[in-house]
Motif scaffolding. Structure first.
Motif, PDB file in Angstrom:
ATOM      1  N   VAL A  82       0.838  -1.183  -0.361  1.00 55.69           N
ATOM      2  CA  VAL A  82       0.471  -0.063  -0.006  1.00 55.69           C
ATOM      3  C   VAL A  82       0.723   1.243   0.157  1.00 55.69           C
ATOM      4  O   VAL A  82       0.451   1.993  -0.636  1.00 55.69           O
ATOM      5  CB  VAL A  82      -0.711  -0.017   1.118  1.00 55.69           C
ATOM      6  N   ILE A 152      -6.094  -2.586  -0.948  1.00 58.65           N
ATOM      7  CA  ILE A 152      -6.403  -3.699  -1.250  1.00 58.65           C
ATOM      8  C   ILE A 152      -6.415  -4.193  -2.195  1.00 58.65           C
ATOM      9  O   ILE A 152      -7.908  -5.053  -1.604  1.00 58.65           O
ATOM     10  CB  ILE A 152      -4.987  -4.474  -0.089  1.00 58.65           C
ATOM     11  N   VAL A 162      -3.272  -2.623  -6.205  1.00 55.77           N
ATOM     12  CA  VAL A 162      -3.862  -1.479  -4.794  1.00 55.77           C
ATOM     13  C   VAL A 162      -4.761  -0.479  -5.769  1.00 55.77           C
ATOM     14  O   VAL A 162      -3.986  -0.198  -6.401  1.00 55.77           O
ATOM     15  CB  VAL A 162      -3.194  -1.123  -3.925  1.00 55.77           C
TER      16      VAL A 162
END
Length: 239
Positions: A82, A152, A162
């Motif tokens: 992320v 996600i 992502v």
């Protein structure tokens, strides 16, 4: 309140559309298509010639440092993916101020070996057109790309997908009326050479909020005057 909000002229708005096509439609990254082979095996596509990536501290997602003026060194887990996606989705913030050689070096740091050549060619071409357009501005250029939220979509041992919700703000006197663009940028990441790298990028418009009930369109000159003395949060100068 002394802010002078004046509607942008028709000519300015038309020119702004051209610049948006060059700069915002895909935040200078999403031209990379998935017709290149995805990276599934880190050893098969490892460059083998790079210096080791900076090591992220235990419990941290990264980045651990910078290489070629871009963030690198993310943890090999979902938080690291992320953090990497967020950094890469807003990388176009930097491209406008890089030379072609600096763009090539930066993309080599954040893209997989398979994806890097095509991504480099597309970004360099887009930035060259953008520089030519923005060089005609008679004032400062406000060009901001910021992440707002992330999600996600998929996560495996060496791959992750992502999505990052972003906003881009552009204003350039005589070239582009002040405007914003909201995009959801989806990045396919692969774990290669000890870090998360971009293997594919695409975007979709929005979600886009409407402006506040008291907001009015601004032209570029009063927009810039209203921001006199402000410093960008990332410390980068306003060109």
């Amino acid at each position: 309140m002394t802010g002078q909000n004046t509607p942008p002229s028709r000519r300015t708005a038309i020119i702004a559309t051209v610049v948006v096509v060059l700069l915002i439609a895909g935040v200078l990254l999403v031209r990379l298509s998935r017709d290149t082979a995805p990276v599934n095996d880190r050893s098969a596509t490892s460059s083998g010639a790079e210096a080791p990536r900076p090591t992220v501290a235990a419990g941290a997602a990264g980045p651990a440092g910078n290489s070629a003026r871009v963030p690198v060194g993310f943890s090999a887990d979902e938080p690291g993916a992320v953090a990497a996606a967020t950094a890469y989705a807003t990388a176009s913030q930097r491209w406008l101020y890089f030379t072609d050689e600096e763009i090539e070096a930066a993309i080599a740091e954040i893209a997989t070996p398979v994806a890097a050549p095509r991504l480099t060619a597309d970004v360099v071409a887009d930035v060259a057109m953008a520089r030519e357009q923005l060089a005609q501005s008679s004032g400062r250029i406000w060009w901001l790309v910021r992440p707002l939220a992330s999600r996600i979509d998929d996560s495996r041992d060496t791959e992750a997908r992502v999505s990052v919700w972003t906003v881009t703000i552009l204003s350039a006197a005589s070239v582009a009326a002040p405007q914003s663009e909201f995009l959801t940028v989806t990045l396919d990441l692969s774990w290669v050479d000890g870090d998360w790298r971009v293997d594919g990028v695409r975007d979709t418009p929005g979600p886009t909020p409407i402006t506040g009930p008291q907001d009015q369109p601004w032209d570029a000159e009063p927009f810039d005057r209203a921001l006199d003395g402000f410093i960008r949060m990332d410390g980068e100068p306003v060109s």
